[in-house]
Design an enzyme around this catalytic site. Structure first.
Site, PDB file in Angstrom:
ATOM      1  N   THR A 147       0.909  -1.411   0.124  1.00 32.88           N
ATOM      2  CA  THR A 147      -0.027   0.177   0.072  1.00 32.88           C
ATOM      3  C   THR A 147       0.743   1.091  -0.269  1.00 32.88           C
ATOM      4  O   THR A 147       0.664   2.224  -0.865  1.00 32.88           O
ATOM      5  CB  THR A 147      -0.875   0.160   1.370  1.00 32.88           C
ATOM      6  N   VAL A 148       1.780   1.254   1.141  1.00 31.81           N
ATOM      7  CA  VAL A 148       2.650   2.533   1.132  1.00 31.81           C
ATOM      8  C   VAL A 148       3.566   2.767   0.139  1.00 31.81           C
ATOM      9  O   VAL A 148       3.806   3.533  -0.458  1.00 31.81           O
ATOM     10  CB  VAL A 148       3.201   2.804   2.347  1.00 31.81           C
ATOM     11  N   GLU A 173       8.635   9.827   9.661  1.00 32.53           N
ATOM     12  CA  GLU A 173       7.451  10.890   9.818  1.00 32.53           C
ATOM     13  C   GLU A 173       6.148  10.109   9.735  1.00 32.53           C
ATOM     14  O   GLU A 173       5.136  10.104  10.361  1.00 32.53           O
ATOM     15  CB  GLU A 173       7.510  11.888   8.785  1.00 32.53           C
ATOM     16  N   GLY A 178       0.212   8.655  10.031  1.00 36.73           N
ATOM     17  CA  GLY A 178       0.185   8.780   8.692  1.00 36.73           C
ATOM     18  C   GLY A 178       0.568   9.972   8.147  1.00 36.73           C
ATOM     19  O   GLY A 178       1.648  10.363   8.149  1.00 36.73           O
ATOM     20  N   ILE A 186      -0.317  12.962   8.635  1.00 42.41           N
ATOM     21  CA  ILE A 186      -0.192  14.164   9.378  1.00 42.41           C
ATOM     22  C   ILE A 186       1.202  14.512   9.842  1.00 42.41           C
ATOM     23  O   ILE A 186       1.978  13.613  10.473  1.00 42.41           O
ATOM     24  CB  ILE A 186      -1.030  14.216  10.630  1.00 42.41           C
ATOM     25  N   GLY A 222     -12.043  -1.299   3.899  1.00 40.59           N
ATOM     26  CA  GLY A 222     -10.684  -1.310   3.820  1.00 40.59           C
ATOM     27  C   GLY A 222      -9.730  -0.560   4.854  1.00 40.59           C
ATOM     28  O   GLY A 222      -8.439  -0.273   4.798  1.00 40.59           O
ATOM     29  N   GLU A 228      -7.063  -3.347   9.307  1.00 44.81           N
ATOM     30  CA  GLU A 228      -6.120  -4.483   8.835  1.00 44.81           C
ATOM     31  C   GLU A 228      -6.971  -6.072   8.589  1.00 44.81           C
ATOM     32  O   GLU A 228      -7.925  -5.814   9.197  1.00 44.81           O
ATOM     33  CB  GLU A 228      -5.000  -4.630   9.591  1.00 44.81           C
ATOM     34  N   ASP A 278      -1.800  -0.558  18.216  1.00 44.76           N
ATOM     35  CA  ASP A 278      -1.329   0.046  17.204  1.00 44.76           C
ATOM     36  C   ASP A 278      -1.175   1.795  17.677  1.00 44.76           C
ATOM     37  O   ASP A 278      -0.142   2.320  17.420  1.00 44.76           O
ATOM     38  CB  ASP A 278      -2.193   0.132  15.900  1.00 44.76           C
ATOM     39  N   LYS A 328       2.420   4.235  18.484  1.00 40.95           N
ATOM     40  CA  LYS A 328       2.404   5.638  18.185  1.00 40.95           C
ATOM     41  C   LYS A 328       2.559   6.700  19.129  1.00 40.95           C
ATOM     42  O   LYS A 328       3.390   7.504  18.981  1.00 40.95           O
ATOM     43  CB  LYS A 328       0.997   5.835  17.108  1.00 40.95           C
TER      44      LYS A 328
END
Ligand code: NAP
Ligand code: HSE
Length: 430
Positions: free
Chosen positions: A15-16, A130, A135, A137, A188, A191, A202, A206
């Site tokens: 994805t990323v 970052e 994500g 931000i 979507g 996960e 998660d 962070k």
């Protein structure tokens, strides 16, 4: 004459990685002006070499890490595979080989951030991350640079899009948790295995990363108390509305005189708080600094292009540093060693929903249990009494977590208690 180029390798093109690959192509002309050179993807590491990948130059694909590590022309490695291993070994090897590293890997940073950053410093290279928090931000660079003149006492936020989407659906459409999760999965957001999202892990990772940078002192994932949203019911949401609150999964970190308090848990949040209006899968981070006052960062915390946007920002910064010969300029900023306060010692006020026998003397016995554990009651309302059963809604003053837990343990063992249905903390600032 051929244009100057900085060669980079992508580790992972999911994805990323896919978003980063497309953005690098799309911004080709801009790079020359911004950095004075082109960025060129020269290799892409994948797990499964035979997978069909539309729009990706197949000649770049490899499943051999050594090809990248030993290629002296590759100067930046962008890790977008996720997980601890082999990502950790590869990043360490890349740093030791003098390559700059950009990563979005919060799992790795929340656990091994110190080792990775120390290795980057020893080798005078950049390690940027970052995209690992919220994500798209911008929050890591603002904390390390723009807000560097502040003493930050509080940082908190909604840093998991899946759970914010679920809670929004429950609040606005009266959906039950399971139905809202199924919808998040279908759209979507969640996960494939949403455990880390809904259990708060998660967000915990962070918050560990953000708190370390905000307070200049290492906070690991293991230091973060985590509680997810699986126990929140439609009934809790209805009570939140009655109290003029919303329920949000917040990651909260405070730097207090006796240590860092850090946790992720659902809270009753006053509707007037800026974080209360953060809906759907959006994220927001709220910072309190002694000079800036309150500042809030809002946007998309996940997804192909929002996350790729953050990775690209790091890539451009890393490339600029390479061009100016000043790589590794801003490394680890944890120069303090502030103790982590055991979560049992943290003070919170609580919203409780308890189903009890509906008979004389029950309220007095409950009040007595709370009193004997130093839990002071702010408000109590008896709701929905049916024949022999009644629902009590109790809001406490601020009490130490372990006092609350001891009181609940005793209550749960009493003949008058049918069930302790909800225990939700209230957020009312410090
Ligand atoms: P993803 O879609 O699952 O993609 C992972 C990629 O890594 C795939 O291309 C996969 O190869 C490759 N890969 C996995 N294990 C590998 C291994 N052992 N060796 C070589 N390649 C390997 O993951 P993603 O969602 O893009 O997430 C990437 C990172 O970004 C993670 O750290 C995640 O936490 C972070 N992140 C993601 C988001 C988001 O919105 N998705 C937001 C913020 C941060 P194959 O293609 O061959 O399977
Ligand atoms: N699963 C995460 C979320 C996205 O729902 O916010 C990646 O950090």
């Amino acid at each position: 004459m051929e244009n100057k180029k900085i060669k980079i390798a992508l580790l992972g093109i999911g994805t990323v990685g896919g978003g980063v690959y497309k953005l690098i192509k799309k911004r080709k002309d801009m790079m020359e002006n911004l950095i004075g050179t082109q960025l060129e993807v020269s290799k892409i590491l994948v797990h499964n070499k035979r997978k069909k990948r539309e729009g990706i130059d197949e000649a770049l694909i490899t499943d051999d890490w050594k090809e990248i590590l030993e290629d002296k022309e590759i100067r930046i490695v962008v890790e977008l595979m996720g997980g601890i291993e082999p990502a950790k070994t590869m990043i360490l090897e890349a740093l030791k080989a003098g390559k700059q590293v950009v990563t979005a890997n919060k799992d790795l940073l929340a656990e091994y951030g110190q080792e990775l950053l120390e290795t980057a410093a020893e080798n005078r290279v950049d390690l940027m991350f970052e995209a690992a928090v919220a994500g798209g931000i911008p929050i890591i660079r603002p904390l390390k640079q723009c807000l560097a003149g502040n003493e930050i006492t509080e940082i908190m936020g909604i840093v998991n899009g899946t759970t914010n989407f679920i809670l929004t659906k429950m609040f606005e459409e009266g959906m039950e948790f399971e139905d809202a999760l199924a919808m998040a999965t279908k759209l979507g957001y969640a996960e494939a295995d949403p455990t880390a999202d809904i259990k708060g892990y998660d967000a915990g990772r962070k918050v560990a990363i953000m708190a370390s940078i905000a307070f200049h002192s290492r906070v690991r994932f293991a230091d973060v108390y985590t509680e997810g949203i699986t126990k929140i019911s439609a009934k809790d949401i209805a009570y939140a509305k009655e109290l003029d609150c919303v329920i949000k999964l917040l990651g909260i970190a405070h730097n207090t005189q006796d240590g860092i308090e850090v946790g992720v848990y659902p809270v009753m949040l006053d509707k007037g708080h800026p974080l209360a209006s953060v809906r759907d899968s959006f994220n927001a981070v709220y910072v309190e600094g002694d000079a800036v006052g309150d500042a809030m960062f809002y946007g998309r915390g996940a997804g192909e292009f929002p996350t790729a946007s953050a990775v690209m920002g790091d890539l451009i910064e890393t490339a600029r540093n390479l061009e100016s010969g000043c790589s590794g300029r801003i490394g680890c900023t944890c120069y303090k060693q502030i103790p982590i306060k055991p979560f049992e010692e943290v003070k919170n006020s609580f919203f409780l929903r308890i189903q009890v026998k509906n008979e004389p003397g029950v309220l007095a016995r409950i009040a007595n249990v709370f009193g004997s554990h130093k839990v002071s009651i702010a408000r109590v309302v008896q709701k929905n009494s049916k024949n022999k059963s009644a629902e009590l809604v109790i809001v406490t003053e601020k009490v130490k977590e372990y006092h609350m837990q001891d009181a609940l343990d005793e209550l749960e063992g009493m003949d008058i208690t049918e069930s302790v249905c909800s225990v939700i903390r209230e957020y009312d600032g410090r």
